[in-house]
Scaffold this motif. Structure first.
Motif, PDB file in Angstrom:
ATOM      1  N   GLN A   3      -3.587 109.497  86.463  1.00  0.00           N
ATOM      2  CA  GLN A   3      -4.236 110.233  85.398  1.00  0.00           C
ATOM      3  C   GLN A   3      -3.721 111.671  85.419  1.00  0.00           C
ATOM      4  O   GLN A   3      -3.657 112.297  86.492  1.00  0.00           O
ATOM      5  CB  GLN A   3      -5.755 110.244  85.562  1.00  0.00           C
ATOM      6  N   LEU A   4      -3.363 112.176  84.251  1.00  0.00           N
ATOM      7  CA  LEU A   4      -2.842 113.536  84.114  1.00  0.00           C
ATOM      8  C   LEU A   4      -3.730 114.308  83.151  1.00  0.00           C
ATOM      9  O   LEU A   4      -4.037 113.819  82.056  1.00  0.00           O
ATOM     10  CB  LEU A   4      -1.406 113.501  83.587  1.00  0.00           C
ATOM     11  N   VAL A   5      -4.136 115.499  83.561  1.00  0.00           N
ATOM     12  CA  VAL A   5      -4.985 116.331  82.720  1.00  0.00           C
ATOM     13  C   VAL A   5      -4.362 117.719  82.601  1.00  0.00           C
ATOM     14  O   VAL A   5      -4.198 118.410  83.613  1.00  0.00           O
ATOM     15  CB  VAL A   5      -6.406 116.438  83.293  1.00  0.00           C
ATOM     16  N   GLU A   6      -4.039 118.099  81.380  1.00  0.00           N
ATOM     17  CA  GLU A   6      -3.457 119.418  81.118  1.00  0.00           C
ATOM     18  C   GLU A   6      -4.555 120.439  80.850  1.00  0.00           C
ATOM     19  O   GLU A   6      -5.634 120.104  80.361  1.00  0.00           O
ATOM     20  CB  GLU A   6      -2.526 119.376  79.903  1.00  0.00           C
ATOM     21  N   SER A   7      -4.234 121.689  81.147  1.00  0.00           N
ATOM     22  CA  SER A   7      -5.126 122.798  80.840  1.00  0.00           C
ATOM     23  C   SER A   7      -4.295 124.055  80.652  1.00  0.00           C
ATOM     24  O   SER A   7      -3.109 124.086  81.004  1.00  0.00           O
ATOM     25  CB  SER A   7      -6.153 122.997  81.960  1.00  0.00           C
ATOM     26  N   GLY A   8      -4.925 125.085  80.099  1.00  0.00           N
ATOM     27  CA  GLY A   8      -4.257 126.366  79.976  1.00  0.00           C
ATOM     28  C   GLY A   8      -3.759 126.711  78.584  1.00  0.00           C
ATOM     29  O   GLY A   8      -3.248 127.805  78.370  1.00  0.00           O
ATOM     30  N   GLY A   9      -3.902 125.795  77.658  1.00  0.00           N
ATOM     31  CA  GLY A   9      -3.474 126.100  76.300  1.00  0.00           C
ATOM     32  C   GLY A   9      -4.395 127.104  75.634  1.00  0.00           C
ATOM     33  O   GLY A   9      -5.444 127.471  76.178  1.00  0.00           O
ATOM     34  N   GLY A  10      -3.997 127.572  74.461  1.00  0.00           N
ATOM     35  CA  GLY A  10      -4.813 128.528  73.741  1.00  0.00           C
ATOM     36  C   GLY A  10      -4.044 129.213  72.645  1.00  0.00           C
ATOM     37  O   GLY A  10      -2.951 128.793  72.270  1.00  0.00           O
TER      38      GLY A  10
END
Length: 123
Positions: A3-10
């Motif tokens: 499972q891969l979870v991205e974060s940090g966009g905006g």
């Protein structure tokens, strides 16, 4: 399964920076190459950057060379994408992916993908 979870966009202004992170779970990613892709509205998903299993080798699409840096922390099971000097044309949903079982860099054969994180660069 990985499972891969991205974060940090905006949302960021042109010339600004963002750092995307991808956290993996389920299995270790330490022996597999990782990559970042993006998909802009109305366009096909495109390759952005890749890193080999050890982090010793990286590859970038021409449009981001010198501005983006991919890195990984195998102890933390994470991969990151530092994006500097952002341009409006970098606006897209960014996806993390893994070439599970393949240690070398590649632009295909990615077998697990995250859900993506939105990056919007205003002019």
């Amino acid at each position: 399964q990985v499972q891969l979870v991205e974060s940090g966009g905006g949302l960021v202004q042109a010339g600004g920076s963002l750092r995307l992170s991808c956290a993996a779970s389920g299995r270790t990613i330490s022996s597999s190459a990782m990559g970042w892709f993006r998909q802009a509205p109305g366009k096909e998903r495109e390759f952005v950057a890749a890193i080999n299993w050890a982090g010793a080798s990286t590859y970038y699409t021409d449009s981001v060379k010198g501005r983006f840096t991919i890195s990984r922390d195998n102890a933390m099971n994470t991969v990151s994408l530092q994006m500097n000097s952002l341009k409006p044309e970098d606006t897209a949903v960014y996806y993390c992916a893994i070439r599970y079982g393949r240690s070398n860099i590649g632009m295909d054969n990615y077998n697990y993908w995250g859900q993506g994180t939105q990056v919007t660069v205003s002019s």
